[in-house]
Design a protein around this motif. Structure first.
Motif, PDB file in Angstrom:
ATOM      1  N   ASP A  50      -7.618  -5.336   0.871  1.00  0.00           N
ATOM      2  CA  ASP A  50      -8.814  -6.154   1.046  1.00  0.00           C
ATOM      3  C   ASP A  50      -8.444  -7.510   1.639  1.00  0.00           C
ATOM      4  O   ASP A  50      -7.287  -7.940   1.559  1.00  0.00           O
ATOM      5  CB  ASP A  50      -9.520  -6.367  -0.300  1.00  0.00           C
ATOM      6  N   ASP A  51      -9.424  -8.192   2.176  1.00  0.00           N
ATOM      7  CA  ASP A  51      -9.169  -9.484   2.817  1.00  0.00           C
ATOM      8  C   ASP A  51      -8.796 -10.583   1.827  1.00  0.00           C
ATOM      9  O   ASP A  51      -8.313 -11.634   2.230  1.00  0.00           O
ATOM     10  CB  ASP A  51     -10.363  -9.919   3.667  1.00  0.00           C
ATOM     11  N   ASP A  52      -8.975 -10.350   0.538  1.00  0.00           N
ATOM     12  CA  ASP A  52      -8.594 -11.358  -0.450  1.00  0.00           C
ATOM     13  C   ASP A  52      -7.318 -10.981  -1.205  1.00  0.00           C
ATOM     14  O   ASP A  52      -7.005 -11.530  -2.240  1.00  0.00           O
ATOM     15  CB  ASP A  52      -9.741 -11.648  -1.418  1.00  0.00           C
ATOM     16  N   HIS A  53      -6.559 -10.026  -0.681  1.00  0.00           N
ATOM     17  CA  HIS A  53      -5.257  -9.672  -1.235  1.00  0.00           C
ATOM     18  C   HIS A  53      -4.171 -10.366  -0.432  1.00  0.00           C
ATOM     19  O   HIS A  53      -4.312 -10.560   0.776  1.00  0.00           O
ATOM     20  CB  HIS A  53      -5.029  -8.163  -1.202  1.00  0.00           C
ATOM     21  N   HIS A  54      -3.073 -10.701  -1.097  1.00  0.00           N
ATOM     22  CA  HIS A  54      -1.987 -11.431  -0.461  1.00  0.00           C
ATOM     23  C   HIS A  54      -0.642 -10.840  -0.865  1.00  0.00           C
ATOM     24  O   HIS A  54      -0.470 -10.398  -1.992  1.00  0.00           O
ATOM     25  CB  HIS A  54      -2.006 -12.913  -0.874  1.00  0.00           C
ATOM     26  N   PHE A  55       0.300 -10.867   0.063  1.00  0.00           N
ATOM     27  CA  PHE A  55       1.669 -10.435  -0.209  1.00  0.00           C
ATOM     28  C   PHE A  55       2.389 -11.500  -1.033  1.00  0.00           C
ATOM     29  O   PHE A  55       2.079 -12.678  -0.937  1.00  0.00           O
ATOM     30  CB  PHE A  55       2.446 -10.245   1.099  1.00  0.00           C
ATOM     31  N   THR A  56       3.358 -11.045  -1.832  1.00  0.00           N
ATOM     32  CA  THR A  56       4.253 -11.939  -2.562  1.00  0.00           C
ATOM     33  C   THR A  56       5.683 -11.476  -2.284  1.00  0.00           C
ATOM     34  O   THR A  56       5.889 -10.489  -1.559  1.00  0.00           O
ATOM     35  CB  THR A  56       4.006 -11.884  -4.093  1.00  0.00           C
ATOM     36  N   ASN A  57       6.648 -12.144  -2.882  1.00  0.00           N
ATOM     37  CA  ASN A  57       8.038 -11.695  -2.764  1.00  0.00           C
ATOM     38  C   ASN A  57       8.253 -10.349  -3.437  1.00  0.00           C
ATOM     39  O   ASN A  57       9.245  -9.672  -3.181  1.00  0.00           O
ATOM     40  CB  ASN A  57       8.993 -12.731  -3.365  1.00  0.00           C
ATOM     41  N   ARG A  58       7.322  -9.964  -4.309  1.00  0.00           N
ATOM     42  CA  ARG A  58       7.431  -8.680  -5.021  1.00  0.00           C
ATOM     43  C   ARG A  58       6.557  -7.589  -4.397  1.00  0.00           C
ATOM     44  O   ARG A  58       6.390  -6.523  -4.968  1.00  0.00           O
ATOM     45  CB  ARG A  58       7.077  -8.878  -6.484  1.00  0.00           C
ATOM     46  N   THR A  59       6.004  -7.830  -3.215  1.00  0.00           N
ATOM     47  CA  THR A  59       5.236  -6.806  -2.507  1.00  0.00           C
ATOM     48  C   THR A  59       6.240  -5.978  -1.706  1.00  0.00           C
ATOM     49  O   THR A  59       6.500  -6.240  -0.542  1.00  0.00           O
ATOM     50  CB  THR A  59       4.190  -7.438  -1.571  1.00  0.00           C
ATOM     51  N   LYS A  60       6.800  -5.000  -2.359  1.00  0.00           N
ATOM     52  CA  LYS A  60       7.899  -4.212  -1.803  1.00  0.00           C
ATOM     53  C   LYS A  60       7.364  -2.944  -1.135  1.00  0.00           C
ATOM     54  O   LYS A  60       7.318  -1.876  -1.745  1.00  0.00           O
ATOM     55  CB  LYS A  60       8.887  -3.869  -2.906  1.00  0.00           C
ATOM     56  N   LEU A  61       6.974  -3.074   0.116  1.00  0.00           N
ATOM     57  CA  LEU A  61       6.429  -1.922   0.834  1.00  0.00           C
ATOM     58  C   LEU A  61       7.462  -0.812   0.985  1.00  0.00           C
ATOM     59  O   LEU A  61       7.100   0.369   1.046  1.00  0.00           O
ATOM     60  CB  LEU A  61       5.890  -2.345   2.192  1.00  0.00           C
ATOM     61  N   ASP A  62       8.749  -1.168   1.012  1.00  0.00           N
ATOM     62  CA  ASP A  62       9.797  -0.154   1.130  1.00  0.00           C
ATOM     63  C   ASP A  62       9.787   0.795  -0.068  1.00  0.00           C
ATOM     64  O   ASP A  62      10.078   1.989   0.071  1.00  0.00           O
ATOM     65  CB  ASP A  62      11.168  -0.796   1.318  1.00  0.00           C
ATOM     66  N   VAL A  63       9.420   0.286  -1.249  1.00  0.00           N
ATOM     67  CA  VAL A  63       9.318   1.139  -2.441  1.00  0.00           C
ATOM     68  C   VAL A  63       8.176   2.143  -2.257  1.00  0.00           C
ATOM     69  O   VAL A  63       8.315   3.338  -2.539  1.00  0.00           O
ATOM     70  CB  VAL A  63       9.101   0.296  -3.721  1.00  0.00           C
ATOM     71  N   LEU A  64       7.048   1.667  -1.717  1.00  0.00           N
ATOM     72  CA  LEU A  64       5.896   2.550  -1.498  1.00  0.00           C
ATOM     73  C   LEU A  64       6.213   3.600  -0.432  1.00  0.00           C
ATOM     74  O   LEU A  64       5.862   4.778  -0.595  1.00  0.00           O
ATOM     75  CB  LEU A  64       4.670   1.729  -1.118  1.00  0.00           C
TER      76      LEU A  64
END
Length: 187
Positions: A27-41
């Motif tokens: 969503d447009d109100d979601h934000h990445f952090t240092n713990r947003t590990k797309l590689d895990v997904l």
């Protein structure tokens, strides 16, 4: 797209343009952090039989649910519970569920096969409707080790949007009737 077309219609349009194996939705109100590990997904999708994977909002699991159809010959409805099924083998902190937050990485082809219902009853509020349609068709999980932020602050610039986003009882009644018909529920 024209105003008030609905975000599910917009999702379908966006998804129709995706040609990669996976896509990320947020969503447009979601934000990445240092713990947003797309590689895990990505690893979850590559190494398991899962089709859609998510993280958690600042480590909270309140947006994760299981869905269960209940009833008998004359009555059917669904239960939505704040829980998950089991941990994904080989992925500590990742669990199987039916309904996750609106921040997910997914198999493009599997989600295209389900699509997003563009009916006006789901034009403004209907996140869980996709997961109802996906029930029994795709496998879903979330990881507590993958976090993202959800901005819930409102400024004066957000007021016009808030007036559109907040829906009244009439809308929820229309949505309820649509769900009963679509899923053949009597509840």
């Amino acid at each position: 797209m024209p105003d008030f077309t609905g975000y599910f219609a917009g999702r379908n349009l966006g998804l129709s343009q995706v040609w990669t194996e996976y896509f990320l939705y947020m969503d447009d109100d979601h934000h990445f952090t240092n713990r947003t590990k797309l590689d895990v997904l990505v690893s979850l999708l590559d190494k398991t039989n899962l089709h859609l994977v998510s993280g958690t909002i600042k480590g909270r699991e309140r947006h994760v649910h299981t869905l269960r159809v209940v009833g008998n010959r004359t009555y059917s409805c669904y239960e939505k519970r704040h829980q998950y099924y089991h941990q994904v083998k080989g992925f500590p902190g990742c669990y199987v569920a039916d309904h996750v937050p609106n921040f997910f990485l997914a198999s493009t082809n599997e989600v295209k096969a389900i699509g997003f219902d563009p009916h006006p009853a789901l034009s403004r509020v209907g996140h869980y409707a996709f997961f109802m349609s996906a029930l029994g068709r795709i496998r879903i999980a979330f990881c507590t080790t993958v976090e993202f932020l959800h901005n819930q602050t409102t400024t004066e610039h957000d007021l016009p949007y808030q007036s559109i986003r907040k829906v009244g009882q009439e809308y929820y009644q229309m949505r309820g009737h649509h769900e009963l018909f679509k899923y053949d529920f009597v509840c």
